[in-house]
Design an enzyme around this catalytic site. Structure first.
Site, PDB file in Angstrom:
ATOM      1  N   GLU A 164     -52.274 -30.599   2.927  1.00 49.53           N
ATOM      2  CA  GLU A 164     -51.753 -29.406   2.249  1.00 49.53           C
ATOM      3  C   GLU A 164     -50.943 -29.797   1.022  1.00 49.53           C
ATOM      4  OE1 GLU A 164     -48.623 -25.720   3.149  1.00 49.53           O
ATOM      5  OE2 GLU A 164     -49.406 -26.932   4.808  1.00 49.53           O
ATOM      6  N   GLU A 178     -41.230 -16.819   8.724  1.00 49.83           N
ATOM      7  CA  GLU A 178     -40.690 -15.557   9.228  1.00 49.83           C
ATOM      8  C   GLU A 178     -39.500 -15.132   8.365  1.00 49.83           C
ATOM      9  OE1 GLU A 178     -41.821 -16.435  13.917  1.00 49.83           O
ATOM     10  OE2 GLU A 178     -39.766 -15.905  13.381  1.00 49.83           O
ATOM     11  N   PRO A 179     -39.077 -13.889   8.479  1.00 47.56           N
ATOM     12  CA  PRO A 179     -37.929 -13.431   7.681  1.00 47.56           C
ATOM     13  C   PRO A 179     -36.701 -14.325   7.819  1.00 47.56           C
ATOM     14  CG  PRO A 179     -39.022 -11.554   8.671  1.00 47.56           C
ATOM     15  CD  PRO A 179     -39.684 -12.777   9.245  1.00 47.56           C
ATOM     16  N   GLY A 180     -36.515 -14.934   9.000  1.00 48.29           N
ATOM     17  CA  GLY A 180     -35.339 -15.776   9.207  1.00 48.29           C
ATOM     18  C   GLY A 180     -35.647 -17.238   9.397  1.00 48.29           C
TER      19      GLY A 180
END
Length: 384
Positions: free
Chosen positions: A246, A131-133
């Site tokens: 991953e 997320e952006p933050g």
């Protein structure tokens, strides 16, 4: 249980040669055009699926070829070796991350609905955590999924999402119990056609230009409780359990990309004349290339050891972190030093070493930064 040593090397080679032929005819001729367009065509997914190069180790009863794990890694290797890093990254997310989340944690209905479509390329998968933050610290996500009877209402936003433009389904990490910290996160399988779901812009990057990387928005997205992947409030542990594969995939990509970069540089060193002799005759060139070859071989040996451990279900988070840290740091070092050997030509886009240089940089960031890898390793030997 299949082991690395029990796999027929002849079958692996046949598969590799088939993939190389596909890449030579269907990817390499157009890859620079896709890079300039900053996205590869959606039809590439269908072509990869039709050729049998998506979800290659998924079970037959879900539409997969059910090949051993190394076959899936060969796809990442060959894409990375030819410098198609953006496509390799996209396939990693689709085939080795999203598909295996569903295989390991999905209900029978979820697996039968999505996996055959992912194998064929009909459906493209993405995973929305960042997320952006909130980047590496997943406990800091603010996207919420509030239960209303037998449904959840998702609100929030995600960024840096690989396959975000092409995605037909997205695994979304959201807080279902905000006060529970890591134990309050759940995963949802969200169809992109669900009302309230919106794809944002295709983000501009310094590398991986042809790979779509997007912002995603969720405004009162109503999903059934049947879309929960795994256990409600168990999302964080599901994420942790899938990280070794991953990070192993990224390590495989790093080694193969370095091998490709080294080969381009070897070819150039023999052809390039400097002071009336080939660049390959200078001691500095020879030493740099010798160091690169040694680093690659050492890292390949360790990555292959990790592959064997993964197949035996013994690859732990710390060892996977070591592989990613070492291989991706090496990839960046080799890309930098090989570009230097090309001189001014290395700075020109017409030479693939320039693309290798910028494409390598994100490998030390996504999937957990090098600093996070070091912290994981430090905790294993020093404690918290």
């Amino acid at each position: 249980m299949t082991s690395l040593t029990s796999i027929d090397s002849g079958e692996l080679n046949i598969f590799r040669q088939s993939l190389r032929k596909f890449l030579e005819t269907r990817v390499q001729p157009d890859y620079l055009k896709w890079e300039k367009a900053e996205i590869f065509p959606r039809t590439v997914w269908n072509e990869l699926g039709e050729a049998g190069f998506l979800g290659v180790d998924l079970p037959e009863n879900y539409g997969g070829p059910e090949a051993p794990f190394p076959f899936s890694m060969i796809v990442l290797e060959e894409l990375s070796r030819i410098g198609a890093a953006a496509l390799a990254s996209s396939v990693l997310v689709h085939s080795d991350i999203v598909a295996h989340y569903i295989l390991h944690w999905g209900t029978e209905a979820q697996k039968k609905h999505w996996l055959p479509k992912m194998v064929s390329g009909e459906a493209v998968g993405a995973i929305a955590m960042t997320e952006p933050g909130a980047g590496s610290d997943l406990q800091g996500i603010t996207t919420t999924a509030v239960r209303q009877g037998d449904h959840f209402i998702i609100n929030g936003s995600k960024t840096f999402i690989t396959n975000g433009q092409h995605a037909d389904m997205v695994i979304v990490a959201a807080k279902t119990a905000p006060q529970g910290g890591a134990k309050g996160i759940s995963l949802f399988l969200v169809d992109v056609n669900t009302p309230g779901f919106q794809k944002g812009r295709n983000l501009e990057k310094i590398g991986l230009h042809s790979g779509d990387t997007s912002e995603l928005y969720f405004e009162d997205v109503k999903v059934s409780e049947t879309t929960i992947l795994g256990k409600e409030n168990g999302g964080f542990m599901h994420l942790m359990n899938e990280l070794p594969r991953e990070r192993l995939g990224m390590s495989v990509m790093a080694v193969a990309a370095s091998e490709g970069t080294l080969q381009w540089t070897l070819d150039y060193a023999h052809q390039r004349q400097l002071f009336a002799q080939p660049l390959a005759k200078f001691q500095n060139t020879r030493f740099k290339l010798a160091e690169a070859k040694t680093l690659i071989e050492v890292n390949r040996a360790f990555v292959e050891k990790c592959m064997a451990q993964y197949m035996e279900q013994k690859l732990d988070a710390t060892t996977a972190a070591m592989a990613k840290l070492s291989a991706t740091e090496m990839q960046n070092r080799i890309a930098d030093e090989c570009l230097q050997l090309f001189g001014g030509y290395g700075y020109m886009l017409e030479y693939p070493v320039s693309r290798a240089f910028v494409d390598a940089r994100v490998q030390r960031i996504y999937g957990g930064t090098s600093e996070v890898m070091k912290e994981i390793i430090a905790r294993s030997i020093l404690g918290k």
